[in-house]
Design a protein around this motif. Structure first.
Motif, PDB file in Angstrom:
ATOM      1  N   PHE A 133       0.820  -1.220   0.000  1.00 50.00           N
ATOM      2  CA  PHE A 133       0.000   0.000   0.000  1.00 50.00           C
ATOM      3  C   PHE A 133       0.850   1.264   0.000  1.00 50.00           C
ATOM      4  CE2 PHE A 133      -4.561  -0.594   0.028  1.00 50.00           C
ATOM      5  CZ  PHE A 133      -4.639  -1.963   0.065  1.00 50.00           C
ATOM      6  N   VAL A 134       2.053   1.188   0.544  1.00 47.13           N
ATOM      7  CA  VAL A 134       2.946   2.351   0.439  1.00 47.13           C
ATOM      8  C   VAL A 134       3.312   2.561  -1.029  1.00 47.13           C
ATOM      9  CG1 VAL A 134       5.271   3.193   0.946  1.00 47.13           C
ATOM     10  CG2 VAL A 134       3.882   2.253   2.772  1.00 47.13           C
ATOM     11  N   HIS A 239      -3.975   5.380   6.041  1.00 50.52           N
ATOM     12  CA  HIS A 239      -2.518   5.370   5.865  1.00 50.52           C
ATOM     13  C   HIS A 239      -2.027   3.927   5.980  1.00 50.52           C
ATOM     14  CE1 HIS A 239       1.743   6.149   7.027  1.00 50.52           C
ATOM     15  NE2 HIS A 239       1.595   7.048   6.088  1.00 50.52           N
ATOM     16  N   PRO A 240      -1.000   3.570   5.197  1.00 44.74           N
ATOM     17  CA  PRO A 240      -0.509   2.188   5.264  1.00 44.74           C
ATOM     18  C   PRO A 240      -0.070   1.754   6.662  1.00 44.74           C
ATOM     19  CG  PRO A 240       0.384   3.280   3.330  1.00 44.74           C
ATOM     20  CD  PRO A 240      -0.354   4.330   4.111  1.00 44.74           C
ATOM     21  N   SER A 241       0.162   2.700   7.566  1.00 43.02           N
ATOM     22  CA  SER A 241       0.549   2.291   8.927  1.00 43.02           C
ATOM     23  C   SER A 241      -0.615   1.584   9.631  1.00 43.02           C
ATOM     24  CB  SER A 241       0.989   3.500   9.742  1.00 43.02           C
ATOM     25  OG  SER A 241      -0.089   4.385   9.933  1.00 43.02           O
ATOM     26  N   PHE A 242      -1.812   1.619   9.053  1.00 42.02           N
ATOM     27  CA  PHE A 242      -2.923   0.854   9.630  1.00 42.02           C
ATOM     28  C   PHE A 242      -2.604  -0.644   9.630  1.00 42.02           C
ATOM     29  CE2 PHE A 242      -6.807   3.849   8.848  1.00 42.02           C
ATOM     30  CZ  PHE A 242      -6.185   4.805   9.625  1.00 42.02           C
TER      31      PHE A 242
ATOM     32  N   ALA B 187      20.621  14.741  -8.626  1.00 43.97           N
ATOM     33  CA  ALA B 187      19.855  13.513  -8.373  1.00 43.97           C
ATOM     34  C   ALA B 187      19.139  13.678  -7.038  1.00 43.97           C
ATOM     35  CB  ALA B 187      20.789  12.315  -8.314  1.00 43.97           C
ATOM     36  N   ILE B 188      17.893  13.255  -6.974  1.00 45.50           N
ATOM     37  CA  ILE B 188      17.121  13.398  -5.738  1.00 45.50           C
ATOM     38  C   ILE B 188      16.651  12.026  -5.265  1.00 45.50           C
ATOM     39  CG2 ILE B 188      15.030  14.385  -4.716  1.00 45.50           C
ATOM     40  CD1 ILE B 188      15.415  16.731  -6.729  1.00 45.50           C
ATOM     41  N   LEU B 189      16.952  11.740  -3.998  1.00 44.37           N
ATOM     42  CA  LEU B 189      16.643  10.440  -3.417  1.00 44.37           C
ATOM     43  C   LEU B 189      15.836  10.644  -2.150  1.00 44.37           C
ATOM     44  CD1 LEU B 189      20.063   8.596  -3.132  1.00 44.37           C
ATOM     45  CD2 LEU B 189      18.106   7.838  -4.430  1.00 44.37           C
ATOM     46  N   ASN B 190      14.888   9.764  -1.867  1.00 40.19           N
ATOM     47  CA  ASN B 190      14.234   9.844  -0.556  1.00 40.19           C
ATOM     48  C   ASN B 190      13.685   8.501  -0.119  1.00 40.19           C
ATOM     49  OD1 ASN B 190      12.082  10.630  -2.707  1.00 40.19           O
ATOM     50  ND2 ASN B 190      10.876  10.068  -0.914  1.00 40.19           N
ATOM     51  N   GLU B 191      13.605   8.307   1.197  1.00 37.75           N
ATOM     52  CA  GLU B 191      12.943   7.104   1.738  1.00 37.75           C
ATOM     53  C   GLU B 191      11.436   7.303   1.602  1.00 37.75           C
ATOM     54  OE1 GLU B 191      11.227   7.246   4.837  1.00 37.75           O
ATOM     55  OE2 GLU B 191      11.798   9.267   5.407  1.00 37.75           O
ATOM     56  N   ASP B 192      10.692   6.204   1.719  1.00 40.93           N
ATOM     57  CA  ASP B 192       9.297   6.246   1.261  1.00 40.93           C
ATOM     58  C   ASP B 192       8.263   6.612   2.321  1.00 40.93           C
ATOM     59  OD1 ASP B 192       9.504   3.990   2.736  1.00 40.93           O
ATOM     60  OD2 ASP B 192       8.513   2.673   1.304  1.00 40.93           O
ATOM     61  N   PRO B 221      12.246   2.023  -0.017  1.00 40.25           N
ATOM     62  CA  PRO B 221      11.802   1.741   1.358  1.00 40.25           C
ATOM     63  C   PRO B 221      12.898   2.056   2.377  1.00 40.25           C
ATOM     64  CG  PRO B 221      12.069  -0.288   0.112  1.00 40.25           C
ATOM     65  CD  PRO B 221      12.233   0.827  -0.862  1.00 40.25           C
ATOM     66  N   PHE B 222      12.521   2.680   3.495  1.00 37.52           N
ATOM     67  CA  PHE B 222      13.529   3.169   4.442  1.00 37.52           C
ATOM     68  C   PHE B 222      14.358   2.034   5.038  1.00 37.52           C
ATOM     69  CE2 PHE B 222      10.276   1.851   7.342  1.00 37.52           C
ATOM     70  CZ  PHE B 222      10.934   1.548   8.515  1.00 37.52           C
ATOM     71  N   ASP B 223      13.785   0.798   5.059  1.00 40.66           N
ATOM     72  CA  ASP B 223      14.549  -0.311   5.653  1.00 40.66           C
ATOM     73  C   ASP B 223      15.223  -1.157   4.568  1.00 40.66           C
ATOM     74  OD1 ASP B 223      12.189  -1.191   4.642  1.00 40.66           O
ATOM     75  OD2 ASP B 223      11.574  -2.361   6.401  1.00 40.66           O
ATOM     76  N   ILE B 224      15.574  -0.519   3.496  1.00 38.38           N
ATOM     77  CA  ILE B 224      16.233  -1.175   2.368  1.00 38.38           C
ATOM     78  C   ILE B 224      17.526  -1.862   2.847  1.00 38.38           C
ATOM     79  CG2 ILE B 224      17.570   0.897   1.731  1.00 38.38           C
ATOM     80  CD1 ILE B 224      16.907   0.204  -1.218  1.00 38.38           C
ATOM     81  N   ALA B 225      17.835  -3.040   2.276  1.00 40.25           N
ATOM     82  CA  ALA B 225      18.983  -3.793   2.774  1.00 40.25           C
ATOM     83  C   ALA B 225      20.206  -3.657   1.874  1.00 40.25           C
ATOM     84  CB  ALA B 225      18.610  -5.259   2.927  1.00 40.25           C
ATOM     85  N   ASP B 226      19.991  -3.316   0.617  1.00 37.33           N
ATOM     86  CA  ASP B 226      21.125  -3.212  -0.297  1.00 37.33           C
ATOM     87  C   ASP B 226      20.865  -2.070  -1.277  1.00 37.33           C
ATOM     88  OD1 ASP B 226      23.475  -3.838  -1.705  1.00 37.33           O
ATOM     89  OD2 ASP B 226      22.280  -4.929  -3.194  1.00 37.33           O
TER      90      ASP B 226
END
Lengths: 340, 425
Positions: A133-134, A239-242, B187-192, B221-226
């Motif tokens: 969902f995110v 929100h996906p945190s649900f 370049a622009i990067l961000n966690e989700d 995703p902020f908890d990306i592993a690689d």
């Protein structure tokens, strides 16, 4: 004068229901108490629904908030995009959750995924949905989506006070309990309990494990999904945190601590534990930040140690004693009606 | 039998219907002539347990020190020197706990204002309550959409997330101009999270405003592993600078992967205050942290008497310099103090009335005093949405293993390093 046990039961039920109906009117000026009792009911509904799959069928389901989130997103999206009333969204949310339950449950039960493996799979489900969902920008995405605000709109199920939410929750709870009770006394209920006790033995006796478990999962998913619609309206956003793994585990804890397979057990656990936890949080949370969680867990451990069958058993025994006094009937002390 | 049950249900149902019809909404008491209380209650509603507890706890300490300083300075002078009192409540980590917390703190303590919630989704859930009860909410959650909900009683002095993103780009552009290194590609990067998204949006806008070409953009995703594939893609896109909104672990991952591959652009600027320049990240990265920068809603190095005093007291209490959460709430409390002062002057008959206090917030225009002395910008005023249009973020860069303020240049602690000496292209 001797009173019949059934009459006594009915009167007691009526009194309890009347109290439940009157609570918000007694505390209607205090919004905090209102949101608290509504939250207790919310967890009561979830835990009661969980009782069908967890308590009766013995499947340690850790995905309550997966179905709740699906219901919330279905009804929330319908309301935001197309102005569809959450009353309709509630049914559709329940159906989406049920559909998803079939999608997941069918292969799981077909390939005999059970016990810890079922628990693991279902808890993974919550996380998978959260990520999905995110990433699904059209419906979810990382930014909260707000529901339109109305101070009192029946059509939009949006209210500035919790009283209507309380009654909606109470109605769902009554339905959930009736469904639970009915299933408990039906053939399906006996099959489920047989499966819960020993799946292999039940299958040898001719119980169709796959169909029964799938039915239980579907009913549970529908109730939780429909509740999700109310949840979204109550908090005013989706929100996906649900899709919260921690909250899903809490539902299972309430179901287990309440008493596996006992209709009113999970509700009892919700009433006692959710209000106790909130009381501790409100009184200690500000000063000794995490102390309330420690106390809460100690209480859970104590219950698990001394009342492993659940707190409902304790209440049931006390109630039977009372009943035998009132009715003068010694038989009720030994009565062992399943599901009650 | 059935008839009995129905009758049994009918009585309470009718009762309920009667009472329900009589309660369309909360009954408001008629406001009489204002009588001032002997203290003004301010609420601290922060996530003190759960995943975000570390931020909430810092925020709470910031508020406590601010209250102490305000009361030592004589309380609210325009109201006859009434002191402030802080009441604290835990908001937990989910929407329901935030909602419960908001209802609880308001019904128990009736605060005139609440500071808090740090996380945007908690703020969203609680702000419906503060709005209904007409309690001023001074938000320290930086996601842009928090002030786009149309809330009347919500104010946010701190720079919002898109202003963080814009500040990061602005810094890079100005540093490039000063050093004469041309930059064109970004370049622009961000966690989700919604926070990462808001930061990136601000950075993109600022990049376009400055005529830069966005050659690469990624949300992960902020908890990306690689992150090696992302780093390779960046290297292939050959940007001059990378602007990045990380969380914590992913920042460490990115910095290490950049070092290992050696594909380092002219500059890598963080935005959003998480990762790269905080003490834990510097410790985890060691020398790799060098030259990374990040944006902050608070400038611990701002050389003013009030800020020095705050930093000193904060260090005495906790052993470390104030983090962003602490700093934001320290000046937020001072902003509230100034609004209360102004409300006392503008509406002496009923200064604590929420609408009067809101009016004071809207009329506030601060360019000096303790709030501005601890604020990253030099002017605090609020638009109708509750944002400060003059808010800017401060930029810290890791130089010789220490995070140093390098931007805005006039408030800099030390000279920035740009471009990175180890840049490959």
């Amino acid at each position: 004068m001797r009173i019949k046990a059934t009459t006594f039961n009915r009167v007691l039920l009526g009194v309890l229901l009347a109290i439940a109906l009157l609570i918000p009117l007694l505390i209607r000026t205090n919004q905090y108490n209102l949101v608290l009792v509504t939250t207790v009911l919310l967890f009561g509904v979830l835990a009661t629904a969980w009782n069908i799959i967890g308590g009766m069928a013995g499947q340690l389901d850790l995905a309550a908030f997966a179905y709740l989130g699906l219901g919330a997103f279905t009804s929330g999206t319908l309301l935001i995009r197309w102005n569809v009333s959450p009353w309709i969204g509630m049914i559709l949310g329940g159906l989406v959750a049920t559909g998803f339950a079939v999608l997941v449950g069918f292969p799981l039960f077909r390939f005999r995924v059970r016990e810890v493996w079922y628990a693991l799979t279902s808890s993974a489900l919550v996380e998978v949905l959260k990520v999905a969902f995110v990433m699904w920008e059209d419906v979810g995405g990382p930014v909260e989506r707000y529901l339109p605000y109305y101070s009192f709109s029946l059509y939009h199920m949006r209210f500035g006070t919790y009283i209507p939410y309380y009654y909606i929750m109470l109605a769902i709870l009554v339905i959930a309990i009736v469904v639970n009770y009915r299933i408990g006394r039906s053939k399906l209920g006996f099959y489920l309990r047989a499966l819960g006790e020993d799946e292999d033995a039940a299958e040898i006796l001719g119980v169709d494990a796959r169909a029964c478990k799938l039915k239980a999962l579907m009913i549970y998913a529908f109730i939780v999904g429909a509740t999700g619609a109310v949840y979204a309206c109550m908090y005013g956003f989706i929100h996906p945190s649900f899709f919260s793994g921690a909250r899903s585990t809490e539902v299972a804890i309430l179901g287990i601590v309440g008493g596996m397979g006992i209709t009113y057990g999970p509700l009892l656990a919700a009433v006692i534990l959710v209000s106790a936890r909130e009381f501790l949080r409100a009184s200690l949370g500000g000063q000794m930040e995490s102390l309330y969680l420690v106390i809460y867990s100690v209480v859970l451990i104590l219950i698990a140690l001394f009342r492993p069958q659940g707190i409902a058993v304790f209440f049931r025994d006390a109630y039977r004693k009372l009943l035998s006094k009132v009715t003068g009937d010694e038989h009720v002390l030994r009565a062992n009606t399943p599901g009650i | 039998m059935r008839g009995k049950v129905v009758r049994l249900l009918l009585v309470p149902a009718v009762l309920v219907a009667i009472v329900l019809s009589s309660c369309g909404g909360p009954t408001a008491e008629e406001a009489g002539p204002a009588e001032l209380p002997d203290k003004i209650v301010v609420g601290c509603l922060e996530p003190l347990t759960g995943a975000h507890a570390v931020f909430g706890t810092e925020a709470k300490i910031g508020m406590e020190i601010a209250i102490r300083h305000i009361n030592e300075a004589g309380g609210i002078q325009s109201l006859g020197g009434i002191p402030l009192e802080l009441v604290v409540e835990d908001a937990g980590e989910t929407a329901d706990s935030a909602r419960l917390g908001a209802e609880s703190i308001i019904s128990k303590h009736h605060p005139v204002a609440i500071l808090g919630l740090y996380i945007s989704r908690l703020t969203v859930a609680a702000s419906e309550v503060t709005e209904r009860e007409k309690v001023i909410l001074i938000a320290d959650a930086l996601v842009d959409s928090v002030t786009a909900m149309g809330r009347q009683y919500l104010f946010r002095p701190a720079p919002k997330a898109s202003q963080h993103g814009a500040s990061a780009v602005q810094f890079v552009v100005e540093a490039a101009q000063q050093t004469g290194v041309p930059i064109e590609r970004i370049a622009i990067l961000n966690e989700d999270s919604s926070f990462g998204r808001s930061n990136a949006t601000g950075a993109m806008q600022a990049a376009l405003d400055n005529g830069l070409t966005i050659v690469y953009q990624k949300e992960y995703p902020f908890d990306i592993a690689d992150v090696s594939s992302i780093v390779n893609e960046i290297a292939a896109a050959k940007p001059d600078v990378v602007v990045h909104c990380p969380y914590f672990m992913d920042a460490i991952l990115f910095a290490n992967t950049f070092r290992e591959t050696g594909e380092i652009p002219k500059f890598i600027a963080g935005m959003g205050a998480c990762g790269y320049t905080d003490p834990e990240s510097i410790e985890a990265l060691g020398e790799t942290a060098e030259y990374y920068s990040n944006t902050y809603s608070y400038n611990p190095a701002k050389d003013t008497p009030q800020n020095r005093r705050f930093v000193e007291d904060f260090v005495a209490e906790t052993g470390h310099i104030p983090t962003e959460a602490a700093g934001m709430n320290y000046y937020a409390m001072w902003v509230l103090k100034e609004a209360l002062e102004l409300s006392g002057q503008l509406h002496p008959d009923d200064p604590l009335n929420p609408d009067n206090l809101r009016d004071a917030f809207l009329q506030l225009d601060l360019t000096s005093g303790p709030a501005v002395e601890t604020y990253p910008g030099d002017r605090i005023t609020f638009t109708e949405t509750g944002d400060n249009p003059y808010a800017v973020a401060t930029i810290l860069q890791v130089i010789n293993g220490e995070p140093k303020v390098v931007w805005p240049f006039e408030a800099a602690e030390t000279e920035f390093v740009f471009p990175r000496p180890d840049a490959k292209y």
